[in-house]
Write a protein that holds these residues in place. Structure first.
Motif, short mmCIF file in Angstrom:
data_model
loop_
_atom_site.label_atom_id
_atom_site.label_comp_id
_atom_site.label_asym_id
_atom_site.label_seq_id
_atom_site.Cartn_x
_atom_site.Cartn_y
_atom_site.Cartn_z
N LEU A 4 0.96 -1.14 -0.01
CA LEU A 4 0.13 0.06 -0.09
C LEU A 4 0.83 1.22 -0.05
N PRO A 5 0.35 2.29 -0.73
CA PRO A 5 1.38 3.60 -0.73
C PRO A 5 1.15 4.29 0.28
N THR A 6 1.26 3.77 1.69
CA THR A 6 1.03 4.60 2.85
C THR A 6 2.61 4.44 3.34
N THR A 7 2.65 5.30 4.48
CA THR A 7 3.96 5.47 5.15
C THR A 7 4.64 4.20 5.72
N GLY A 8 3.89 3.24 5.91
CA GLY A 8 4.58 1.92 6.50
C GLY A 8 5.47 1.35 5.68
N PRO A 9 5.28 1.04 4.39
CA PRO A 9 6.72 0.67 3.58
C PRO A 9 7.82 1.40 3.54
N LEU A 10 7.44 2.79 3.52
CA LEU A 10 8.56 3.97 3.43
C LEU A 10 9.52 3.90 4.70
N LEU A 11 8.75 3.79 6.01
CA LEU A 11 9.60 3.52 7.07
C LEU A 11 10.35 2.05 7.27
N LEU A 12 9.61 1.10 6.71
CA LEU A 12 10.38 -0.19 6.73
C LEU A 12 11.71 0.05 5.78
N THR A 13 11.45 0.42 4.44
CA THR A 13 12.87 0.64 3.77
C THR A 13 13.80 1.55 4.39
N ALA A 14 13.28 2.73 5.08
CA ALA A 14 14.11 3.51 5.69
C ALA A 14 14.90 2.75 6.79
N LEU A 15 14.36 1.88 7.44
CA LEU A 15 14.88 1.31 8.74
C LEU A 15 15.79 0.26 7.78
N GLN A 16 15.50 -0.37 6.87
CA GLN A 16 16.46 -1.51 6.30
C GLN A 16 17.50 -0.94 5.58
N ASP A 17 17.37 0.32 4.99
CA ASP A 17 18.54 0.97 4.45
C ASP A 17 19.40 1.86 5.32
N GLN A 18 18.96 1.88 6.54
CA GLN A 18 19.71 2.77 7.57
C GLN A 18 19.65 4.17 7.23
N ASP A 19 18.33 4.60 6.79
CA ASP A 19 18.22 5.90 6.18
C ASP A 19 17.51 6.67 7.61
N MET A 20 18.57 7.11 8.32
CA MET A 20 18.04 7.31 9.64
C MET A 20 17.33 8.43 9.81
N TYR A 21 17.52 9.74 9.02
CA TYR A 21 16.73 10.73 9.22
C TYR A 21 15.27 10.64 8.84
N LEU A 22 14.96 9.83 7.95
CA LEU A 22 13.83 9.58 7.55
C LEU A 22 13.03 8.79 8.52
N ALA A 23 13.83 7.59 9.02
CA ALA A 23 13.34 6.61 10.30
C ALA A 23 13.01 7.44 11.46
N GLY A 24 14.10 8.09 11.92
CA GLY A 24 13.86 8.97 13.24
C GLY A 24 12.70 9.84 13.06
#
Lengths: 331, 354, 340, 373
Positions: A276-296
């Motif tokens: 789904l095009p919600t924030t969920g997958p975005l957060l997950l990929t951010a965490l997996q990629d250690q894209d930390m500003y996004l995740a935090g």
């Protein structure tokens, strides 16, 4: 009531402050700083590394400075809506989040409404017909609902829709509308798709809410004030809805504030599975990629949402329940 | 258990008009531990403009009897036998309350319309989330053809009648904003707003202080005079009975063991239980030297079934072989209007226990 | 008058009232406001009053279960006088054995998870110095002293009725051979027929063991039956104190008269024709100026609305009342039936 | 005095109740709850399976078999050529589509293989101590039993699920154990000492609770460096789960202590001169223990679900560790589960476990207050 409100809002400030620190701490958790890994990534893909740009970023986020300076820089950005930059996507975090946040909230809202519409009547019926056949059936459904991890429901639904209909129920839009601009048809399309994730998300909440309403209502049903009302000659249905249900639902109202952010975060997993095009997958990929500003920033935003949600439900509760209003005045 | 012919004797024997005639009422509870007979076939006649006091200790079934009269028993309780004949307002046949469906429209018309009830704990007996005015007008709107503003006027008028100061303001108050005494006054206003013919007061002053108790009792007496209704006063306090009642029924373990006009009962108690109750309360003016006579043992919990007379295990006058066998009916006439269920006053002919 | 055992002087307990946004202290609830009394050895002081008058708080202050704001609690122990209010820690713990407590609620006063034996043995174990056998013997003795069967020892409290539980509570209170027992409404939760058993037991034990009681109750008939001296409390203060018979027959405070008149008498011949008491039970968080009773007092005058009356002697030193106009009032008590 | 005390003769059953302690009453009340009792036995069976997973699994969970890649579950038959015989399976024969290289499997119905108990199988070391090679069930002659099919490396899924239970079932227990310790300690301090300390702890709990659980879990797990050992990851997971879980337990403890502290019997103990510590131990702890057990039991399933979800999202445990969540990583794409639905088998185990914990906890909750009517 006013002092109650003012105090309630004042308490929020230190809470938000601590939340921001923890969120930033999470940003900092992975070893090394993100720029290093960003540069490494760029180098790997063979892209040009613009040293000047890197240096500018380094200065912007104060990466060579101590923790509190970095925090200060991040926070001063947050104050004006600048949450930092997603390095994986090379875009500002705020842009990425706003893009998806409203769909997320819409999904959560629809789910809350759906949950209440299903759970409240079921809970009332169960309590008024304790130990009846349907009470047991609802209880069983409730327990099943609580026992399925939400992603597994999504998986199972996907499996059946695939094997029976040969289509995927994933996504919030039909393929032809995914990138189409907003139109009445697209909104309609959204509504034909949204019920599947709503149903999945609602299952767990419904089960819990139903059990809770049942328990609360059972506590109320034989209370003296209900007997008084019955002794007045009220019909059972009016009696039930005016008195015990009203009192039994009050504590649920305070859970409303938790429910919304809970659903937003709960939808992370389902959204991922169902694409789904919600924030969920975005957060997950951010965490997996250690894209930390996004995740935090995500964690921070969701926490703020929770805090505001609790505030709203507290105010709602005080508004609905004169006892609490009164206490608030007193203290 | 007494036979039908004997009941008829008790029913006919009255010079007074009858408002509600309870015959052989029996209430059972289905509990985890088994079936409990909370009320064992009691007979009670309530006359207009009179106060009948029902006195007994915990678990004697007095509250259950009252709730059975309005068919508002807890969900596990059920009327299993007996009749409760309510005289109609204007001629016509009597209504048997025991036969009415607990959720049906007939009994709902009677609740709050013909028979009202007030309860022990005024705090928990009023809804915490609705205003006093809302709860009182609801009664009016249910039983009288009145518009909402009319109903509110009646509520205010009623609050004034029960002595609530500033009734125009108090209709908008919530129960927790009032003191215990005021709450009980509001309960009374709510119960009486539709001018019922019978007010059941279930321990209306137990939770209150003595000074407030005195106010509430005097209020009930005054309203009874002014509105002309019957009152059923349920209490464990013989003092309250003495101050308020015209007739008294003493209950023990779901049965009426003695019944008499109030002066007769206090002057000339017959049943050993009544005698014991009167002896064991400290009397004013007797000082420290008064050694209280106590009733041995304690009220058994309602699950225990006592063979024979329910009181015999605690009775000083029990006759072995008699009292533990048969249940004496409430028959023996020891005076005009005075009945007692005890073999001491009867020909020694114990009936077989049912 | 026999030797005093406990002397309480000017005991106070204030709770702050906060208001507004910053929770500023805007006043105090004077739950107990300058209470003084004495209890003689082997005697009973009855403490009566309506809900919220501070009688229970007084009992707890005496036992040091609540900290006092001000005042002395003097305990006479073999010629020496100890101020209990000043004791702390281990010393307080050791002196506690002289004063015990009996509760109102027979259900919450016994731990449902402990057997009768453990409940009664607990105080004995707490103070040590006894062998297992000693403790067993003592528990048996106590159980029999309160009229229970020693076979009950291994049972749990849920096996017992209210009256029996109250006996267990009394046995526990007796375990340490206390000199004073604070009885906080010990019979008000019991059935009427059981109430007399407990009152008789308490009187019996007093005679046998020479105990002193601080007997807190709202029921005046019960207090008349058990106390030698009675103190009437209103809004945190003692408004009248006298030997019980004097107080009941010749009250000197209008509040006492009101209370006595309000009690329903179990005699329909005497159906009260007197005036119904007016007003509400005093709310200690918002007391009127002057005599706190004046809004309800049928004899109130201007002075009562302005000036707080002090407790003063009425004829004899044993009879004190806090009313400006006691001497001029012909207050009605109850008639004695003692020598009928 | 003797007249005051009539001792009614108690029936033996009643006398038994009179002598029953809290835990006996608790158990009797629990026993009446049929579903909870069944759930209890189910859970016992599951934990026995976890404890004896080496014996119960028919194969080594890490043994790859190129000839069984993504093999479907073997069906257990009773009839061979119309003749009834002891349960048996047919051996699987692999076919490879030469164009797509996709595998498919058929049964070789000529060769029934009876299932035997305690057959010789892959060697293992029981609890890492005793070298053994007997497996509870298996096929003779080195043939392999794949009850739930195989994953894409040809490993026995049933064996993997059985081994996975060891981690999935213990992570909840240990996590709850940790939060229980934290909850009792912090909640106890908060409830017993009150005052400023209590206010501080309550604020902290409020703040922790306003963090959305799942993102926090995700973020913390994502912060675990990839090079950490499995043991370390496992330990960190339990700590993360416990960190979020303890607040609820601390609240229960605090609330109960506040309520119990006001009980008259605690006052009585104080007046009797019982020492603080003894009061805590004898009056307070037994008073909240039963409620705490209920709350803890009901917290276990959510921890199991959390582990499964996190591992499923590749943020928790990682292969080669075997847990139910890790096993489900294979079932992430629709195409995979559409073709190989048996990869979803671990879900069944998760659901049954969580369901049983919920039933069990529900029964405990009903029994928790044996003194209420």
């Amino acid at each position: 009531m006013l002092t109650f409100l003012a105090r309630r809002i004042l308490i929020m400030i230190p809470t938000l402050f601590i939340i921001s620190i923890v969120s930033f701490f999470i940003i900092q958790l992975p070893p090394g700083d993100f720029l290093t890994s960003y540069v490494a990534n760029l180098a790997q893909t063979g892209e040009q590394v613009d040293e000047a740009q890197i240096a500018a970023l380094r200065a912007r986020y104060g990466l060579d400075e101590p923790f509190y300076v970095q925090y200060g820089k991040w926070m001063s950005g947050v104050m004006v809506g600048d949450f930092g930059r997603s390095f994986a996507q090379n875009r500002p975090v705020s842009e990425l989040i706003w893009e998806r946040l409203w769909l997320t909230v819409a999904l959560a809202l629809v789910t809350v409404v759906f949950t209440w519409i299903i759970a409240v009547p079921m809970g009332i019926y169960s309590a008024t017909h304790q130990y009846s056949l349907w009470d047991n059936v609802f209880a069983f459904i409730g327990f099943m609902g609580m026992s399925f991890p939400s992603f597994s429901l999504a998986l199972i639904l996907l499996y059946f829709s695939y094997t029976w209909f040969g289509t995927s129920v994933g996504g919030l839009f039909s393929p032809e509308y995914v990138d189409a601009p907003w139109s009445a048809l697209k909104v309609f399309d959204l509504f034909t798709h949204i019920w599947v994730p709503v149903a999945i998300l609602a299952v767990e909440g419904t089960a819990g809410l139903m059990r809770e309403i049942r328990a609360n209502l059972l506590d109320q049903l034989e209370m003296p004030y209900v007997i008084t009302a019955r002794a007045k000659g009220l019909s059972e249905w009016r009696l039930l809805l005016k008195y015990p249900v009203r009192v039994a639902i009050n504590p649920m109202i305070s859970s409303l504030g938790w429910m919304l952010p809970g659903l937003v975060s709960g939808s992370v997993i389902v959204s991922m599975v169902m694409n789904l095009p919600t924030t969920g997958p975005l957060l997950l990929t951010a965490l997996q990629d250690q894209d930390m500003y996004l995740a935090g920033s995500f964690v921070f935003l969701l926490s703020v949402l929770t805090v505001i949600g609790t505030l709203v439900s507290d105010i709602l509760l005080a508004w609905v329940d004169p006892r609490i209003r009164f206490k608030g005045q007193e203290s | 258990m007494s036979t039908p012919s004997e009941n008829r004797i008790t029913a006919v024997n009255s010079r007074m008009e009858t408002l509600l005639d309870i015959r052989n009422l029996e209430v059972r509870f289905r509990l985890r531990e088994g079936i409990v007979r909370a009320v064992h076939g009691i007979n009670l006649r309530i006359a207009p403009n009179r106060t009948i006091g029902v006195v007994g200790e915990s678990g004697c079934g007095k509250s259950i009897t009252a709730k059975a009269m309005l068919q508002i028993l807890p969900s596990r309780g059920k009327i299993t036998a007996g009749e409760m004949l309510l005289a109609p307002r204007d001629g016509g046949p009597a209504t048997d309350l025991a036969k009415l469906h607990p959720k049906g429209p007939e009994i709902r018309r009677i609740r709050g319309g013909d028979i009202s009830m007030i309860f022990q704990e005024p705090m928990v007996s009023l809804s915490p989330v609705h205003t006093i005015g809302n709860q009182i007008t609801e009664s009016v709107l249910l039983h009288r053809p009145a518009s909402k503003p009319e109903a509110l006027d009646r509520a205010i008028e009623m609050l004034r009648l029960v002595g609530v100061p500033m009734p125009e303001k108090r209709v908008n108050a919530y129960p927790h904003e009032l003191s215990g005494g005021l709450r009980q006054r509001c309960m009374i206003a709510m119960a009486l707003v539709c001018r019922p013919r019978l007010l059941i007061a279930d321990e209306p002053t137990t939770a209150l202080d003595v000074t407030i108790q005195s106010q509430i009792l005097s209020l009930i007496r005054r309203l009874q005079r002014e509105l002309g209704m019957a009152v059923m006063m349920i209490t464990h306090d013989l003092g309250v009975i003495a101050e308020t009642s015209d007739d008294v029924a003493v209950m023990y373990l779901g049965r009426i063991v003695e019944q008499a006009p109030v002066k007769e009962l206090f002057r000339n108690p017959k049943h050993p239980y009544t005698q014991g109750l009167l002896d064991c309360i400290p009397r004013f003016g007797k000082g420290r030297d008064q050694k209280l006579t106590s009733i041995p043992g304690s009220v058994p919990d309602p699950f225990t079934t006592v063979p024979g007379c329910p009181f015999h295990p605690r009775c000083a006058k029990r006759i072995a072989g008699v009292c533990d066998r048969g249940v004496p009916p409430l028959l023996s006439k020891v005076g005009p209007e005075h009945r007692v269920a005890c073999v001491l006053y009867d020909a020694p002919r114990p009936e077989a226990a049912s | 008058m026999t030797k005093p055992l406990l002397e309480v002087r000017n005991l106070k307990r204030y709770f702050p009232i906060t208001a507004g946004f910053r929770r500023k202290v805007v006043g105090h609830v004077k739950a107990v406001d300058g209470v003084s009394f004495q209890i003689a050895e082997g005697e009973t002081l009855g403490l009566v009053g309506e809900s919220g008058c501070g009688k229970t708080t007084t009992g707890k202050l005496v036992l040091r279960l609540i900290e006092r704001t001000e005042g002395e609690i003097l305990f006479h122990d073999n010629g020496s006088v100890i101020d209990l209010a000043a004791l702390r820690g281990e010393e307080l713990r050791r002196h506690r054995r002289h004063m015990q407590l009996i509760f109102q609620d027979p259900f919450s006063s016994l731990n449902p998870r402990m057997t009768v034996y453990d409940i009664i043995a607990e105080p004995l174990k707490a103070h040590g110095g006894l062998t297992r056998k000693d403790i067993q013997d003592r528990v048996k003795e106590l159980i029999q002293a309160v009229g229970l069967n020693i076979e009950f020892m291994p049972r749990y409290p849920h096996a017992f009725s209210g009256g029996q539980r109250q006996r267990i509570g009394i046995a526990r209170a007796l375990a340490l051979n206390p000199r004073l027992i604070v009885c906080d409404e010990p019979v008000s939760a019991l059935d009427v027929s059981v109430q007399a058993q407990i009152l008789n037991l308490l009187k019996d034990l007093q005679d046998r063991l020479g105990l002193s009681y601080l007997f807190i109750a709202h029921d005046l008939t019960v207090v008349e039956n058990i106390s030698a001296t009675t103190a009437v409390m209103y809004a945190g203060r003692i408004v009248e104190m006298a030997p019980t018979e004097t107080l009941f027959r010749h009250p000197k405070h209008p509040y006492t008269e009101t209370l006595l008149a309000a009690v329903p008498k179990p005699d329909p011949e005497f159906r009260e024709k007197e005036a119904v008491p007016k007003g509400e039970v005093a709310d200690p968080s918002s007391l009127p100026p002057g005599c706190p009773f004046h809004p309800r007092c049928p004899y109130a005058q201007d002075r009562c609305r302005a000036e707080l009356p002090a407790l003063r002697a009425m004829g004899s030193a044993e009879h004190t009342a806090a009313c400006h106009f006691s001497e001029g009032l012909a207050l009605k008590g109850i008639e004695s039936e003692r020598n009928e | 005095m003797s007249a005051d005390t009539i001792t009614p003769v108690a029936a033996p059953a009643e006398e038994k109740r009179y002598l029953a302690s809290q835990w006996q009453l608790f158990w009797w009340k629990f026993r009446d709850h049929r579903l909870a009792r069944v759930a209890l036995w189910f859970l016992v069976a599951l934990y026995i399976m976890a404890a004896l997973c080496e014996v119960i699994a028919p194969n080594d969970p890490n043994r790859r078999d190129a000839k069984r890649k993504l093999a479907s579950p073997q069906r257990i038959h009773l009839l061979h050529n119309g003749v009834l015989r002891r349960p048996f399976v047919y051996p699987q024969v692999q076919h490879i589509n030469p164009e797509t290289l996709a595998q498919s499997y058929t049964e070789d119905t000529a060769r029934p293989l009876s299932i035997h108990f305690f057959t010789k199988g892959d060697p293992y070391s029981f609890w890492g101590l005793i070298p053994m090679d007997r497996r509870l069930i298996g096929l003779p002659d080195g043939e392999r039993l794949y009850l739930m099919g195989a994953d894409r490396l040809g490993r026995d899924l049933f064996a993997r699920v059985v081994y996975g239970s060891r981690i999935s079932l213990t992570i909840g227990l240990i996590g709850v154990g940790l939060s229980l310790a934290l909850g009792i300690l912090i909640g106890g301090i908060s409830g017993y000492y009150g005052g400023v300390l209590d206010a501080f702890i309550q604020r902290t709990i409020e703040i922790i609770r306003s963090f959305p659980t799942i993102p926090l879990w995700l973020a913390l797990s994502a912060a675990m460096p990839a090079e950490w050992s499995n043991i370390r990851v496992y330990f960190c997971m339990t700590v993360i789960l416990a960190l979020v879980g303890w607040t609820g337990l601390a609240r229960v403890v605090r609330g109960k202590i506040l309520a119990l502290r006001e009980e008259d019997y605690v006052l009585a103990a104080k007046v009797a001169g019982v020492r603080e510590f003894t009061i805590i131990l004898r009056h307070l702890v037994p008073g909240f223990m039963s409620h705490l057990i209920v709350t803890a039991t009901l917290a276990i399933p959510s921890m199991i679900l959390a582990e499964t979800s996190l591992s499923f999202l590749r943020l928790g445990l990682r292969p080669p560790t075997i847990s139910w969540g890790v096993l489900l990583q294979d079932a992430q794409s629709i195409s995979a589960i559409a073709l190989y639905p048996w990869l979803l088998f671990p879900i069944a185990f998760v659901v049954v476990t969580v369901l049983m914990f919920n039933f069990f906890g529900d029964g405990l909750r009903d029994a928790a207050d044996p003194y209420s009517h």
